[in-house]
Design an enzyme around this catalytic site. Structure first.
Site, PDB file in Angstrom:
ATOM      1  N   ASP A   1       0.862  -1.182   0.000  1.00  0.00           N
ATOM      2  CA  ASP A   1       0.000   0.000   0.000  1.00  0.00           C
ATOM      3  C   ASP A   1       0.897   1.230   0.000  1.00  0.00           C
ATOM      4  OD1 ASP A   1      -3.277   0.238   0.766  1.00  0.00           O
ATOM      5  OD2 ASP A   1      -2.096   2.091   0.887  1.00  0.00           O
TER       6      ASP A   1
ATOM      7  N   THR B   1     -13.468  -3.430  -8.262  1.00  0.00           N
ATOM      8  CA  THR B   1     -14.666  -3.427  -9.110  1.00  0.00           C
ATOM      9  C   THR B   1     -14.456  -2.405 -10.220  1.00  0.00           C
ATOM     10  OG1 THR B   1     -15.997  -4.014  -7.196  1.00  0.00           O
ATOM     11  CG2 THR B   1     -17.164  -3.060  -9.077  1.00  0.00           C
TER      12      THR B   1
ATOM     13  N   LEU C   1     -17.043 -10.232  -1.338  1.00  0.00           N
ATOM     14  CA  LEU C   1     -17.132 -10.287   0.128  1.00  0.00           C
ATOM     15  C   LEU C   1     -17.958  -9.122   0.671  1.00  0.00           C
ATOM     16  CD1 LEU C   1     -15.170  -7.920   1.469  1.00  0.00           C
ATOM     17  CD2 LEU C   1     -13.373  -9.520   0.859  1.00  0.00           C
TER      18      LEU C   1
ATOM     19  N   GLY D   1     -26.438   1.894   1.652  1.00  0.00           N
ATOM     20  CA  GLY D   1     -25.295   2.814   1.618  1.00  0.00           C
ATOM     21  C   GLY D   1     -24.047   1.980   1.469  1.00  0.00           C
TER      22      GLY D   1
ATOM     23  N   CYS E   1     -19.959   0.198  -1.716  1.00  0.00           N
ATOM     24  CA  CYS E   1     -20.125  -0.463  -3.018  1.00  0.00           C
ATOM     25  C   CYS E   1     -21.410  -0.086  -3.761  1.00  0.00           C
ATOM     26  CB  CYS E   1     -20.053  -1.976  -2.838  1.00  0.00           C
ATOM     27  SG  CYS E   1     -18.410  -2.521  -2.357  1.00  0.00           S
TER      28      CYS E   1
ATOM     29  N   LYS F   1     -21.864   3.621  -5.339  1.00  0.00           N
ATOM     30  CA  LYS F   1     -20.956   3.974  -6.439  1.00  0.00           C
ATOM     31  C   LYS F   1     -21.076   2.988  -7.608  1.00  0.00           C
ATOM     32  CE  LYS F   1     -16.634   1.570  -5.154  1.00  0.00           C
ATOM     33  NZ  LYS F   1     -16.668   0.564  -6.211  1.00  0.00           N
TER      34      LYS F   1
HETATM   35  N1  LIG Z   1     -15.242  -2.821   0.576  1.00  0.00           N
HETATM   36  C1  LIG Z   1     -15.964  -3.821   0.111  1.00  0.00           C
HETATM   37  O1  LIG Z   1     -16.808  -4.400   0.806  1.00  0.00           O
HETATM   38  C2  LIG Z   1     -15.757  -4.326  -1.301  1.00  0.00           C
HETATM   39  C3  LIG Z   1     -16.334  -5.538  -1.684  1.00  0.00           C
HETATM   40  C4  LIG Z   1     -16.134  -5.988  -2.982  1.00  0.00           C
HETATM   41  C5  LIG Z   1     -15.403  -5.230  -3.876  1.00  0.00           C
HETATM   42  N2  LIG Z   1     -14.864  -4.034  -3.493  1.00  0.00           N
HETATM   43  C6  LIG Z   1     -14.061  -3.278  -4.457  1.00  0.00           C
HETATM   44  O2  LIG Z   1     -12.688  -3.470  -4.136  1.00  0.00           O
HETATM   45  C7  LIG Z   1     -11.950  -2.282  -4.415  1.00  0.00           C
HETATM   46  C8  LIG Z   1     -11.218  -1.822  -3.166  1.00  0.00           C
HETATM   47  O3  LIG Z   1     -12.178  -1.459  -2.196  1.00  0.00           O
HETATM   48  P1  LIG Z   1     -11.791  -1.224  -0.662  1.00  0.00           P
HETATM   49  O4  LIG Z   1     -13.063  -0.989   0.056  1.00  0.00           O
HETATM   50  O5  LIG Z   1     -10.879  -2.309  -0.233  1.00  0.00           O
HETATM   51  O6  LIG Z   1     -10.966   0.135  -0.814  1.00  0.00           O
HETATM   52  P2  LIG Z   1     -10.115   0.905   0.301  1.00  0.00           P
HETATM   53  O7  LIG Z   1     -10.290   2.342   0.009  1.00  0.00           O
HETATM   54  O8  LIG Z   1     -10.451   0.372   1.657  1.00  0.00           O
HETATM   55  O9  LIG Z   1      -8.603   0.474  -0.010  1.00  0.00           O
HETATM   56  C9  LIG Z   1      -7.893   0.827  -1.154  1.00  0.00           C
HETATM   57  C10 LIG Z   1      -6.416   0.890  -0.777  1.00  0.00           C
HETATM   58  O10 LIG Z   1      -5.644   1.090  -1.960  1.00  0.00           O
HETATM   59  C11 LIG Z   1      -4.539   1.899  -1.625  1.00  0.00           C
HETATM   60  N3  LIG Z   1      -3.926   2.437  -2.837  1.00  0.00           N
HETATM   61  C12 LIG Z   1      -4.423   3.367  -3.692  1.00  0.00           C
HETATM   62  N4  LIG Z   1      -3.534   3.608  -4.684  1.00  0.00           N
HETATM   63  C13 LIG Z   1      -2.463   2.803  -4.450  1.00  0.00           C
HETATM   64  C14 LIG Z   1      -1.241   2.597  -5.127  1.00  0.00           C
HETATM   65  N5  LIG Z   1      -0.916   3.262  -6.249  1.00  0.00           N
HETATM   66  N6  LIG Z   1      -0.383   1.694  -4.624  1.00  0.00           N
HETATM   67  C15 LIG Z   1      -0.677   1.013  -3.494  1.00  0.00           C
HETATM   68  N7  LIG Z   1      -1.835   1.169  -2.815  1.00  0.00           N
HETATM   69  C16 LIG Z   1      -2.716   2.056  -3.295  1.00  0.00           C
HETATM   70  C17 LIG Z   1      -5.121   2.924  -0.691  1.00  0.00           C
HETATM   71  O11 LIG Z   1      -4.129   3.555   0.085  1.00  0.00           O
HETATM   72  C18 LIG Z   1      -6.068   2.068   0.147  1.00  0.00           C
HETATM   73  O12 LIG Z   1      -5.436   1.568   1.314  1.00  0.00           O
HETATM   74  C19 LIG Z   1     -12.961  -1.271  -4.948  1.00  0.00           C
HETATM   75  O13 LIG Z   1     -12.986  -1.332  -6.349  1.00  0.00           O
HETATM   76  C20 LIG Z   1     -14.272  -1.786  -4.391  1.00  0.00           C
HETATM   77  O14 LIG Z   1     -15.365  -1.413  -5.183  1.00  0.00           O
HETATM   78  C21 LIG Z   1     -15.014  -3.569  -2.204  1.00  0.00           C
END
Ligand SMILES: NC(=O)c1ccc[n+]([C@@H]2O[C@H](COP(=O)([O-])OP(=O)(O)OC[C@H]3O[C@@H](n4cnc5c(N)ncnc54)[C@H](O)[C@@H]3O)[C@@H](O)[C@H]2O)c1
Length: 439
Positions: free
Chosen positions: A30, A122, A153, A260, A263, A266
């Site tokens: 990260d 996503t 998840l 809300g 996910c 957006k």
């Molecule tokens: N949160 C959920 O429940 C969920 C479930 C399914 C899918 N998703 C999808 O998964 C993806 C991630 O969601 P999330 O909730 O984990 O996001 P998040 O915001 O919690 O985490 C994203 C991480 O990526 C890091 N990051 C950004 N740019 C970076 C780079 N260049 N190098 C290294 N790290 C970098 C950020 O610092 C952050 O820690 C999204 O597309 C979301 O739609 C989320």
């Protein structure tokens, strides 16, 4: 196998911890130094049940490591997952892909291969094609394949969902890539989790279609709840009556204050944008987005009506601020809209949440936060149950009634039977059933 995960948020961290628990060697990368620093000290950056011990166990076993150094993190990795955020782009609702493409460029600059680059974020249909173009341009000689592997998840149950998924979806254009992905997921595959291998574009669309369908189900029952209030029916009975139909299913039929979270809001917007760009309108999803937006604000107005004549100067305590229980995630939480509507009407708002108060504080700066629900309710005119945390499901209602100024109890999750609320001295207001005449 050696796996690198870029982006250590809800999805990246849970995926990395679970993959390492399966026996893979995992490095989570990260760019947020504070986050990596905390993880290296064993401090979890998010609240997710079971995550701390899972991470600790695999770090101790030498299978899970954290770094801010992407080139070092992806060295020798056979599978490199992109799990960075794809928030709504300001202005048009399209998914902001700058983080995904940024990471693709960083990977391309270092890539030797052979490796699969896997989008777990996503992402709209066609993103995999662009990631592939970036890689081919910057690393033309590298043996690398781009795969889509959307994540399903749920926050709050993320580890269980990751380890026992309903299905694993893999969008791969090449057999070599599909084979590496089968290897990645072999431990689950042995547990008989269905593995669906599709084209990359189909996999990308499956994720959005699934979320849009679930958002539709929630919104459908929310509108039925409004109709129940108008005609004197009870939404919980109606939901049970339709949910027992095997073709419909009982899940996601709980009426509430609107969806809300990180996910659905957006992803529905991004799907609409894709549909618009391809001249294939999704009118049902358009309606879902509009209805849900309006509903969150309508919940604020419901509270105002429950307060009676003049809301100005009244005090309302919101119990549960996160968008759902068992998470500290405040992204697009209905509580944010409810606070706005109440404050606009001159109401003083208080709040309590078991886990999300630190996240909530900057988002609702005028809301006074309390250490427990009873302290929040003391002297308040109304208590509103916004999020149905377990810790809020067995409140001592008599104790609330004894210390409140005006004993209004608004249950936006249908947790408490109205009769019980009233027997304990509070006036019940809720959703999906007509207001009680004597309430
Ligand atoms: N949160 C959920 O429940 C969920 C479930 C399914 C899918 N998703 C999808 O998964 C993806 C991630 O969601 P999330 O909730 O984990 O996001 P998040 O915001 O919690 O985490 C994203 C991480 O990526 C890091 N990051 C950004 N740019 C970076 C780079 N260049 N190098 C290294 N790290 C970098 C950020 O610092 C952050 O820690 C999204 O597309 C979301 O739609 C989320």
């Amino acid at each position: 196998m050696r796996i690198a995960i870029i982006g250590t948020g809800y999805v990246g961290l849970v995926s990395g911890a679970c993959f390492s628990d399966f026996g893979h060697d995992v490095v989570c990368v990260d760019k947020d130094e504070a986050k990596i620093d905390a993880l290296e000290r064993g401090v979890m950056p998010i609240f997710e049940p079971g995550l701390g011990p899972l991470v600790a166990r695999n770090v101790a076993a030498g299978r899970l490591a954290f770094t801010t150094d992407l080139p070092a993190g992806i060295r020798d990795a056979e599978a490199i997952f992109i799990a960075v955020g794809t928030p709504s782009r300001r202005g048009d609702g399209h998914a902001d892909l700058s983080y995904v493409y940024g990471v693709a460029n960083e990977i391309a600059a270092e890539l030797k291969g052979p490796a699969v680059i896997v989008t777990k974020s996503t992402v709209p249909v066609g993103t995999g094609d662009e990631v592939e173009r970036i890689l081919r341009e910057a690393a033309p000689g590298a043996r690398a394949w781009v795969v889509s592997n959307p994540e399903f998840l749920r926050e709050g149950a993320a580890i269980e969902d990751f380890k026992h998924p309903d299905r694993i979806v893999i969008g791969a254009e090449d057999e070599e890539a599909a084979e590496i992905m089968r290897e990645v997921y072999r431990p689950l595959y042995l547990n008989k989790a269905p593995l669906l291998i599709t084209t990359r574009r189909s996999a990308e669309l499956i994720k959005y279609a699934a979320n849009a369908f679930l958002a539709t189900k929630i919104t459908f029952i929310n509108e039925i709840a409004d109709l129940c209030e108008a005609v004197g029916a009870e939404v919980q009975d109606v939901a049970r009556g339709i949910g027992l139909d095997g073709r419909i299913g009982a899940k996601f039929l709980h009426a509430g204050p609107g969806y809300g979270g990180s996910c659905f809001p957006k992803d529905t917007l991004a799907l609409l944008k894709t549909a618009e760009d391809h001249h294939a309108p999704l009118r049902i999803v358009e309606a879902v987005v509009k209805v849900n937006d309006a509903r969150k604000r309508a919940m604020g107005r419901k509270v105002i009506r429950a307060l009676g004549a003049e809301p100005r100067g009244k005090i309302v305590a919101l119990l549960g601020l996160a968008f759902k229980p068992n998470t500290d995630d405040m992204r697009d939480a209905p509580s944010l809209d409810i606070v706005q509507v109440l404050e606009d009407a001159g109401v003083s708002v208080r709040g309590y949440d078991p886990e999300s108060m630190e996240q909530a504080r900057p988002l609702m700066p005028n809301v006074e936060l309390f250490a427990n629900p009873y302290a929040a309710a003391q002297g308040a005119d109304a208590v509103v149950l916004v999020t149905e945390w377990d810790a809020l499901r067995a409140l001592d209602l008599k104790r609330l009634a004894a210390t409140m100024r005006q004993g209004v109890f608004v249950d936006l999750r249908n947790v408490y039977p109205p009769e019980d609320v009233e027997a304990d001295g509070l006036a019940w207001h809720g959703i999906g059933r007509a207001p009680r005449k004597d309430g």
